[in-house]
Each structure stands twice: as structure tokens, then as C-alpha cells.
Scaffold this active site. Structure first.
Site, PDB file in Angstrom:
ATOM      1  N   GLN A 106      69.588  43.643  54.379  1.00  0.00           N
ATOM      2  CA  GLN A 106      69.437  43.006  55.831  1.00  0.00           C
ATOM      3  C   GLN A 106      68.359  41.739  55.710  1.00  0.00           C
ATOM      4  OE1 GLN A 106      67.021  46.661  56.976  1.00  0.00           O
ATOM      5  NE2 GLN A 106      65.873  45.261  58.408  1.00  0.00           N
TER       6      GLN A 106
ATOM      7  N   SER B 252      53.891  42.771  64.490  1.00  0.00           N
ATOM      8  CA  SER B 252      55.066  42.576  63.397  1.00  0.00           C
ATOM      9  C   SER B 252      54.369  42.266  62.093  1.00  0.00           C
ATOM     10  CB  SER B 252      55.742  41.202  63.648  1.00  0.00           C
ATOM     11  OG  SER B 252      56.493  40.978  62.529  1.00  0.00           O
TER      12      SER B 252
ATOM     13  N   GLY C 129      52.378  49.175  65.811  1.00  0.00           N
ATOM     14  CA  GLY C 129      53.540  49.425  66.547  1.00  0.00           C
ATOM     15  C   GLY C 129      54.084  50.548  65.692  1.00  0.00           C
ATOM     16  N   HIS C 130      54.239  50.519  64.386  1.00  0.00           N
ATOM     17  CA  HIS C 130      54.802  51.724  63.577  1.00  0.00           C
ATOM     18  C   HIS C 130      54.078  52.941  63.985  1.00  0.00           C
ATOM     19  CE1 HIS C 130      55.592  48.140  60.855  1.00  0.00           C
ATOM     20  NE2 HIS C 130      56.761  48.563  60.988  1.00  0.00           N
TER      21      HIS C 130
HETATM   22  P1  AMP Z   1      60.243  47.509  60.451  1.00  0.00           P
HETATM   23  O1  AMP Z   1      59.187  47.915  59.643  1.00  0.00           O
HETATM   24  O2  AMP Z   1      59.987  46.081  60.912  1.00  0.00           O
HETATM   25  O3  AMP Z   1      61.557  47.604  60.108  1.00  0.00           O
HETATM   26  O4  AMP Z   1      60.171  48.234  61.833  1.00  0.00           O
HETATM   27  C1  AMP Z   1      60.381  49.535  61.793  1.00  0.00           C
HETATM   28  C2  AMP Z   1      60.411  50.194  63.294  1.00  0.00           C
HETATM   29  O5  AMP Z   1      59.100  49.962  63.985  1.00  0.00           O
HETATM   30  C3  AMP Z   1      61.537  49.708  64.070  1.00  0.00           C
HETATM   31  O6  AMP Z   1      61.881  50.705  64.862  1.00  0.00           O
HETATM   32  C4  AMP Z   1      60.679  48.539  64.803  1.00  0.00           C
HETATM   33  O7  AMP Z   1      61.431  48.215  66.121  1.00  0.00           O
HETATM   34  C5  AMP Z   1      59.466  49.355  65.148  1.00  0.00           C
HETATM   35  N1  AMP Z   1      58.312  48.337  65.534  1.00  0.00           N
HETATM   36  C6  AMP Z   1      58.029  46.939  64.949  1.00  0.00           C
HETATM   37  N2  AMP Z   1      57.003  46.347  65.515  1.00  0.00           N
HETATM   38  C7  AMP Z   1      56.780  46.966  66.504  1.00  0.00           C
HETATM   39  C8  AMP Z   1      55.979  46.978  67.676  1.00  0.00           C
HETATM   40  N3  AMP Z   1      55.054  45.975  67.720  1.00  0.00           N
HETATM   41  N4  AMP Z   1      56.061  47.914  68.558  1.00  0.00           N
HETATM   42  C9  AMP Z   1      56.653  48.884  68.567  1.00  0.00           C
HETATM   43  N5  AMP Z   1      57.717  49.083  67.681  1.00  0.00           N
HETATM   44  C10 AMP Z   1      57.534  48.414  66.563  1.00  0.00           C
END
Ligand code: AMP
Length: 258
Positions: free
Chosen positions: A61, A185, A36-37
């Protein structure tokens, strides 16, 4: 090779030397990087001359101290991914520098942030908006990339940019999923193989039914506890717990067949 920067003053001196005409794409994250990242990083890389990734597990957060303590921090794997994605700069700010104000200043939104995630996680979005504002002020990107996976966060950041007249394009990126449909995630690392399989039911139900009550009922029958399943901004959003692991997902409301 990705340049790793831990110090805010060091980054500021690098940033000051970057020509104003050089487009910068920024991807803020909390690390434990997954596909995702990576999709956000590829996009930032392809649409800008320079790409910046930040990794900071933001204490402000987390409303649950245990959740913060057990958040995965696989730094060397993350650095490897940053290099493979050919990210130009990786910012790893330290708490005392990024919160040089000792958590004294807060960006707060009073309406949309109180719904959904905000109802379940008081002050979560204050923490998100404050760190994003700090990172935007440091990175000064032209474009910043956010996942639709965290849809309410995306909407609030679009609102932040508008409210404070920031010259940053917020680029929404589609949710990357496992083949089962489970949204990727960092928290999925806490799931066993069996739980992971079960968790794919969230997406399967969201994409099959339009009535939040029916989805909630079916998830409860399968052993989930429901935080919320709601329609909001043309989306169907869900937050549920599976054996105390909290999972969120959402899809466009017109995605379902009926
Ligand atoms: P985080 O590390 O969870 O704070 O996420 C960092 C960024 O990656 C945020 O903009 C999230 O929405 C995005 N993100 C996390 N999981 C996914 C995913 N499965 N698909 C696309 N973007 C994601």
C-alpha cells in the site's frame, strides 16, 4: 496477557479451535500505536468476547518506497500497549507468509478508489483492500474496527464487505485528536514541535470554513502544499504536505458553523 503470534499456520490452528459462537473483534493496523488505535482496541474489547490486533506494515500500500522504509516500527512499545489494552491475540504476520502468493492476487475497486487518495497514491487502495481481505480471511472476525480518520479507506472497506458477502460488521470509530485538533497519526512522529503546532491548522480550518478553495488558500499561505481539499460523501477531506510530510484529515460536512 496478550498472545503474540508470528506464524500464519499457528494462528490458523488457534482460530480453528475458537467456537463459532464466540464473537471476535478485529483491529488491523500498521503499528506505532497511539490513542487513535487504542480507542479502536477498547471498542473491540468491550463489544466482543475476544479481541484480535494485527500489526503489519504492508509494502503493497506504499507507493513511495522511502515512506515505507521510514515508517515507524516501535514493536516493544506496541506489545506493551496490546498488553495494557488486554488484547487477546496480537498477530504479527511475516511478509512471506501473508503474501504466500508473491503479491500475485490483488483486490481492486474501480470507482471510488480512483478519487482523492487514489488519485495521489496510485495502487494504494489495491494494497489496502488486498491485505484487509487476507486478514479478514485469516481472522474471520464478527466485527472489524476502522477509524474515520481514513475516511475513504473506511468507505472502501464497507464496500468490500458488501461486494464479497462477508459476514463482518464494519464499525466506524471517530477520529481521536490532540487538544490542538491535530488528528493523531503514526506519521506525526516525523513532525517537530513547531511543525506539529502548525499542522493543527488543518483541523482548525476544516472546522471553520466550508469552501475548499478558501481552506486551500489559507493553508498555502501558511506554507503547506495542497494535495486535495474536497467535499465527498458528506465530508470535507484534506491531504496536504508540510515540509514533505503528508497529512490527511476530514470532518463531517455539517460540522462547520457556516
Ligand atoms: P494505521 O495503523 O494507520 O493503518 O491505522 C489503523 C487503524 O487505526 C485504521 O482504521 C485507522 O483509520 C485508525 N486510526 C488511525 N489514526 C486514528 C485516529 N487518530 N483516530 C481514530 N482512528 C485512527
Amino acid at each position: 496477557m496478550t498472545l503474540i503470534i508470528n506464524s500464519v499456520p499457528q494462528w490458523r490452528s488457534i482460530r480453528n479451535k475458537i467456537d463459532a459462537s464466540t464473537p471476535i473483534g478485529f483491529v488491523p493496523t500498521m503499528g506505532a500505536l497511539h490513542e487513535g488505535h487504542i480507542s479502536l482496541l477498547h471498542r473491540a474489547k468491550s463489544e466482543n468476547a475476544l479481541s484480535v490486533l494485527s500489526i503489519f506494515v504492508n509494502p503493497a500500500q506504499f507507493n513511495d518506497k522511502e515512506d515505507f522504509a521510514k515508517y515507524p516500527k516501535p514493536l516493544s512499545a506496541d506489545i506493551k500497549i496490546a498488553n495494557e489494552c488486554k488484547v487477546d491475540y496480537l498477530l504479527l504476520p511475516i511478509d512471506t507468509e501473508i503474501y504466500c502468493d508473491h503479491y500475485s492476487y490483488v483486490i481492486s475497486e474501480k470507482n471510488q478508489s480512483t478519487l482523492l487518495e487514489g488519485r495521489s497514491r496510485p495502487e494504494h487502495f489495491d494494497g489496502v483492500l488486498t491485505i484487509v481481505m487476507k486478514l479478514f480471511s485469516l481472522v474471520k472476525p464478527n466485527r472489524a474496527y476502522f477509524g474515520e480518520k481514513d475516511f475513504q479507506q473506511l468507505v472502501l472497506i464497507q464496500g468490500l464487505v458488501k461486494a464479497f458477502f462477508l459476514d463482518i460488521d464494519i464499525i466506524p470509530c471517530p477520529t481521536v485528536r490532540e487538544s490542538s485538533g491535530l488528528a493523531l497519526s503514526s506519521r506525526n512522529q516525523h513532525l517537530t514541535a513547531l511543525q506539529r503546532e502548525k499542522a493543527s491548522l488543518i483541523y482548525q480550518l476544516l472546522s471553520t470554513y466550508t469552501d475548499p478553495l478558501i481552506i486551500a488558500q489559507k493553508l498555502e499561505q501558511a506554507g503547506f502544499s495542497i494535495d486535495y481539499i474536497e467535499k465527498w460523501c458528506d465530508r470535507l477531506l484534506a491531504a496536504v504536505k508540510l515540509d514533505n510530510i503528508r497529512l490527511i484529515d476530514n470532518i463531517p460536512f455539517n460540522h462547520q458553523p457556516s
